[in-house]
Design an enzyme around this catalytic site. Structure first.
Site, PDB file in Angstrom:
ATOM      1  N   GLU A 141       0.850  -1.185   0.000  1.00  0.00           N
ATOM      2  CA  GLU A 141       0.000   0.000   0.000  1.00  0.00           C
ATOM      3  C   GLU A 141       0.890   1.240   0.000  1.00  0.00           C
ATOM      4  O   GLU A 141       1.858   1.268   0.751  1.00  0.00           O
ATOM      5  CB  GLU A 141      -0.914   0.035   1.234  1.00  0.00           C
ATOM      6  CG  GLU A 141      -1.892   1.206   1.178  1.00  0.00           C
ATOM      7  CD  GLU A 141      -2.889   1.222   2.351  1.00  0.00           C
ATOM      8  OE1 GLU A 141      -2.733   0.413   3.283  1.00  0.00           O
ATOM      9  OE2 GLU A 141      -3.793   2.047   2.311  1.00  0.00           O
ATOM     10  N   GLU A 159      -5.596  -3.157  12.551  1.00  0.00           N
ATOM     11  CA  GLU A 159      -5.234  -3.967  11.373  1.00  0.00           C
ATOM     12  C   GLU A 159      -6.156  -5.171  11.258  1.00  0.00           C
ATOM     13  O   GLU A 159      -6.568  -5.544  10.165  1.00  0.00           O
ATOM     14  CB  GLU A 159      -3.773  -4.412  11.439  1.00  0.00           C
ATOM     15  CG  GLU A 159      -2.760  -3.277  11.628  1.00  0.00           C
ATOM     16  CD  GLU A 159      -2.928  -2.123  10.676  1.00  0.00           C
ATOM     17  OE1 GLU A 159      -3.397  -2.311   9.543  1.00  0.00           O
ATOM     18  OE2 GLU A 159      -2.603  -0.971  11.074  1.00  0.00           O
ATOM     19  N   ALA A 204       1.632  -0.117  10.785  1.00  0.00           N
ATOM     20  CA  ALA A 204       1.396  -1.517  10.460  1.00  0.00           C
ATOM     21  C   ALA A 204       0.555  -1.594   9.197  1.00  0.00           C
ATOM     22  O   ALA A 204       0.051  -0.577   8.721  1.00  0.00           O
ATOM     23  CB  ALA A 204       0.661  -2.215  11.600  1.00  0.00           C
ATOM     24  N   MET A 205       0.403  -2.827   8.678  1.00  0.00           N
ATOM     25  CA  MET A 205      -0.289  -2.999   7.397  1.00  0.00           C
ATOM     26  C   MET A 205      -1.156  -4.247   7.407  1.00  0.00           C
ATOM     27  O   MET A 205      -0.715  -5.319   7.811  1.00  0.00           O
ATOM     28  CB  MET A 205       0.767  -3.072   6.279  1.00  0.00           C
ATOM     29  CG  MET A 205       0.179  -3.244   4.901  1.00  0.00           C
ATOM     30  SD  MET A 205      -0.852  -1.802   4.439  1.00  0.00           S
ATOM     31  CE  MET A 205      -2.037  -2.619   3.389  1.00  0.00           C
TER      32      MET A 205
END
Ligand code: PHE
Ligand code: ZN
Length: 889
Positions: A127, A305, A269-270
């Site tokens: 992203e 997340e 974070a992802m």
């Protein structure tokens, strides 16, 4: 390389993709310098696209090896390739398989976008537009495909191989020292949710049984030796999964859910499908190394997340303009989760503090933009407080307007109607309108208009008519690109507080638009009248901060003092004290406020301070109050809050001095109560990160600091003892910061002891760096400069950069804005240096200049020179050039 000065992308130019991708089969052979990627794309023309269109794929810094169409090698004339795009010139207009082989160099990837190495671990970040750095692809969120990924690596180098979805195969590659794993994700997803990881990692694992009885294996992967610090994150994950089932009816949908903690990460974070990748700062915690705030952040970000699995992944965004569709909504969800796990009022206060300090500041400066922007030049620059935090406020207002049940009905319809799709903000709002029979057209302006609305409320009691009238006026201030605006729909939660401190029943007069206790403001000027009001009440307006607006009222200091003691709404009880403090701090900063929230006509400086001390003293002694709440009440508005209230010609030194002397005055005046609170909340057992214990520490530490701000020897000695005897990082680090700010003589020895103790722990060293960068004295700049050469520091690690340089720029107003301009210059040069390595982190650092226009002329001049120096820098990234251009614009 990307174009340094790309054309802006506009929302109105959206058109569906010409080609769709149904399946993606990846074969990734990991190698530190030459990773080979073979992708097989199952594609077909989009019936909604332009007939006969070529296939145009995005790329970024890719080296192309070969292209094949339906298995047959494609000759050079059949395609056009550059490092940034691959065009198949005249494809058959039928379903086809495109096979592309590329090579990339993960160890040279300092942007930390795409496939890179973090301390020897291969990981990915896609992203917003990082997948194009792994392979050629239509890199846009409305192309959803089913992914199968084969990952191959040296057994020794990467014994752990992880991908999205479920593992379907693994084994050794015969006759070699390599092995492989194949992961299959059955849920169609956009490429920004792709991830893979390969490395030497330790793991903790736990089972989870979903509401309908499906078993999920949860795993958290960390650097070797750190598994002992992953327990809290695992606990937070399980609580998040249960909560999402109970509150939103959302159940997990794969056999495994993995989290990997890496040391080098651009953001927090992802939410990659089934394989979240985290900045290790938001995973690793132990009482000795993490503070209460760290624990709370871990809980919130793990939840955030995880919640994306439904709000972001199962329903994703049609295009990047819709970023708030997943982010604002998911922040709202994580805020609600934390509120349920902890104290709801204290969480609300913390969230509003963050909103004001980051988002209101953004809205008030040259980087202001709508929650859903209409245009962008670099999407990386729109992961902002406005999209995230204001986006969450907009969802919260929706809930306030539609009630708990109406909101849930809208969410249910949204999940039902759009599961598996790439959706828009309009589609989201339509679900709430349809489920509630509501007209949300005016409400939708919250997504389109930037700037913080100003709301002025004047209350009048009519003794003869026994009625109470509130005259409300809303003003929309001009922001970049938006000189004129329309009136908005603003929900103002209201209470009329009677002399006994209890809320009066609200009986709206005919025609008054109040839903329950919420005033629904829709016009530029509007009055609301309530009947049967026997005596003059004190209005408590915008309770719970129901609308993200700047409120001004005709409340006198006595009214605010009354609310600070009696309001049953905890947020406004807190806010009343803050308003008094802010009014004092603005006038004590020696400058005329443009407009102050508290408008006590007769309230001179000392009268205000006395009122404030009285209010805070009452809260401090009130044993029915939550200690965490009292700690919030005792913390005076930040330097940034004061600067924003002043609005123009800001002198950070004057603000700092005013704030310091107020805290000293509070420390002196409240000493007996502070001493009692300090004693009462002494630890009574081993450290536990729970909210109640954290709240007691927060109050005890707030008391410690207020007393130490007097500079008295006994208070400094107390802080030193607190530092030396602490058995946890919260207390130890808090005491260290008290010493650093208030005890110059004790400071260096304490800082050194702290360093020696934690020198091998980068996340703790970040605290040490951050603290030194925040000291408000002229020597700080030189110290920060020296620390950039310290072995513990690295320009390559985003956490180190943010800790040291980021905190200097964003959390040290007097030194960043030194009148000689040296602070500005230092940060400008750091931005230029960093930009060559990691544009995203550089651009974020540059954001610290966002309020430069409100500075007094000398500092404004030096900020402008620094910005121009950056603008003139050679070969700027699109990220930095976008921010600098808008900042100067
Ligand atoms: N989508 C991430 C989140 O909010 C943030 C992020 C954006 C991470 C871009 C990395 C890169 O949860
Ligand atoms: Zn998010």
């Amino acid at each position: 390389m990307r174009d340094a000065d790309p054309q802006p992308v506009r929302l109105t130019d959206y058109r569906p993709p010409d080609w769709l991708v149904d399946t993606v089969d990846l074969d990734v052979r990991l190698h530190p310098q030459a990773t080979r990627v073979v992708v097989r794309l199952g594609m077909r023309p989009n019936p909604l696209g332009r007939p006969g269109a070529p296939i145009v794929l995005d790329g970024d810094e890719l080296e192309l090896k070969s292209v094949a169409l339906d298995g047959a090698p494609l000759a050079g004339a059949g395609y056009a390739a550059t490092p940034s795009s691959l065009t198949i010139l005249a494809p058959p207009q039928d379903p086809l398989v495109l096979t592309i082989e590329t090579v990339l160099d993960p160890s040279a990837n300092t942007k930390l976008m795409g496939l890179y190495c973090s301390s020897g671990t291969y990981c990915t970040q896609c992203e917003a537009e990082g997948f194009r750095r792994i392979t050629y692809f239509p890199d846009r969120p409305d192309v959803l495909a089913v992914y199968t990924t084969r990952i191959e690596a040296e057994c020794e180098e990467a014994p752990v191989l992880l991908g999205n979805g479920n593992k379907v195969d693994s084994g050794d590659v015969e006759g070699t020292t390599r092995h492989f794993a194949v992961w299959h994700d059955p849920w169609p997803k956009p490429c920004y949710l792709f991830a893979l990881v390969g490395g030497k990692l330790d793991r903790i694992t736990e089972p989870f049984v979903t509401a309908t009885g499906k078993e999920v294996e949860l795993g958290i992967y960390v650097e070797p030796g750190k598994a002992g610090r992953a327990g809290y994150a695992m606990d937070a994950l399980k609580r998040s999964m249960r909560w999402d089932e109970e509150v939103f009816g959302c159940e997990y949908d794969l056999d495994v859910f993995n989290i990997v903690a890496v040391a080098d990460f651009n953001m927090g974070a992802m939410e990659n499908k089934g394989l979240n990748v985290f900045n290790d700062k938001y995973v690793l915690a132990s009482p000795e190394t993490a503070t209460d705030a760290d624990y709370a952040n871990i809980e919130a970000i793990i939840a955030h997340e995880y919640f994306h699995n439904w709000t972001g992944n199962r329903i994703t965004c049609r295009d990047w303009f819709q970023l708030c569709l997943k982010e604002g909504l998911t922040v709202f969800r994580d805020q609600e989760f934390s509120s349920d796990q902890r104290s709801r009022p204290v969480k609300r206060i913390a969230d509003v503090r963050l909103l004001k300090s980051h988002q209101f500041a953004e809205d008030a400066g040259p980087l202001a933009h709508p929650v859903r922007p209409a245009t962008y030049r670099e999407i990386n620059n729109f992961y902002t407080a406005t999209v995230y935090e204001k986006g969450a406020e907009v969802v919260r207002m929706l809930k306030t307007l539609l009630s708990e049940e109406g909101f849930r009905a809208g969410m249910d319809l949204y999940f039902d109607r759009h599961d598996g799709q790439a959706a828009t903000v309009e589609e989201f709002l339509t679900c709430f309108a349809d489920a509630n029979g509501a007209d949300l057209s005016q409400f939708a302006l919250w997504y389109a208009q930037s700037g913080t609305p100003q709301v002025e409320v004047n209350g009048h009691w009519d003794a003869a008519a026994r009625s109470y009238r509130l005259d409300v006026r809303q003003t929309q201030v001009p922001t970049p690109g938006q000189p004129d605006k329309q009136p908005m729909l603003i929900p103002l939660a209201l209470g009329l507080v009677g002399a006994d401190g209890r809320d009066l029943p609200l009986v709206p007069h005919d025609g008054t638009n109040a839903a329950g206790s919420v005033l629904v403001v829709s016009r530029p000027e509007q009055s609301f009248v309530f009947r049967d009001v026997e005596a003059r009440p004190v209005p408590s307006i915008n309770r719970g901060f129901s609308a993200p607006v700047k409120l001004t009222t005709n409340l006198a200091s006595e009214d605010l003092l009354f609310l600070a003691r009696h309001d049953t709404d905890p947020f406004n009880r807190f806010e009343a004290g803050q308003t008094l403090a802010l009014a004092h701090l603005v006038s004590a900063s020696g400058l005329a406020p443009e407009k102050t929230s508290a408008g006590p006509p007769s309230g001179g400086g000392t009268a205000l301070v006395e009122a404030l001390i009285e209010a805070l003293g009452a809260s401090l002694e009130d044993e029915t109050l939550d200690p965490a709440f009292i700690a919030q009440v005792l913390s005076v508005p930040s330097e940034g809050d004061i600067a924003r209230e002043i609005g123009s010609e800001v002198d950070p030194d004057a603000i700092h001095a005013a704030r310091r002397s107020l805290r000293r005055a509070l420390g002196e005046a409240l000493r007996p109560g502070l001493e009692r609170a300090y004693g009462r909340h002494a630890p009574d057992g081993a450290y536990s990160p729970d909210a109640v214990s954290a709240g007691r520490r927060a109050l005890r530490n707030a008391a410690l600091e207020l007393m130490a701000s007097t500079g008295e020897a006994a208070d400094i000695a107390r802080a030193l003892a607190h530092f030396e005897t602490a058995d946890n990082m919260t207390d130890r680090f808090f005491a260290l910061s008290v010493l650093a700010h208030h005890a110059p003589a004790e400071r260096d020895a304490a800082l050194d002891a702290f360093y020696q103790r934690f020198r091998d722990d980068p996340l703790v060293i970040d605290k040490w760096l951050a603290l030194q960068a925040q000291i408000a004295e002229p020597e700080t700049l030189e110290r920060v400069r020296e620390l950039t050469r310290h072995p513990a520091f690295s320009m390559g690690n985003p956490n180190r950069v943010r800790a040291l340089i980021g905190n200097f720029a964003a959390a040290n107003q007097t030194q960043f804005h030194r009148p000689d301009g040296a602070g500005h210059l230092f940060v400008a040069d750091a931005v230029l240096e960093l930009d060559r390595r990691n544009p995203q982190v550089a651009a974020r650092l540059l954001g610290a200049f966002k309020s430069w226009r409100s500075l007094e002329p000398t500092r404004r001049g030096s900020a402008e020179r620094a910005l121009r120096r950056i603008a003139d820098g050679p070969g700027l990234s699109p990220d930095v050039s976008d921010i600098v251009a808008r900042s100067l614009g």
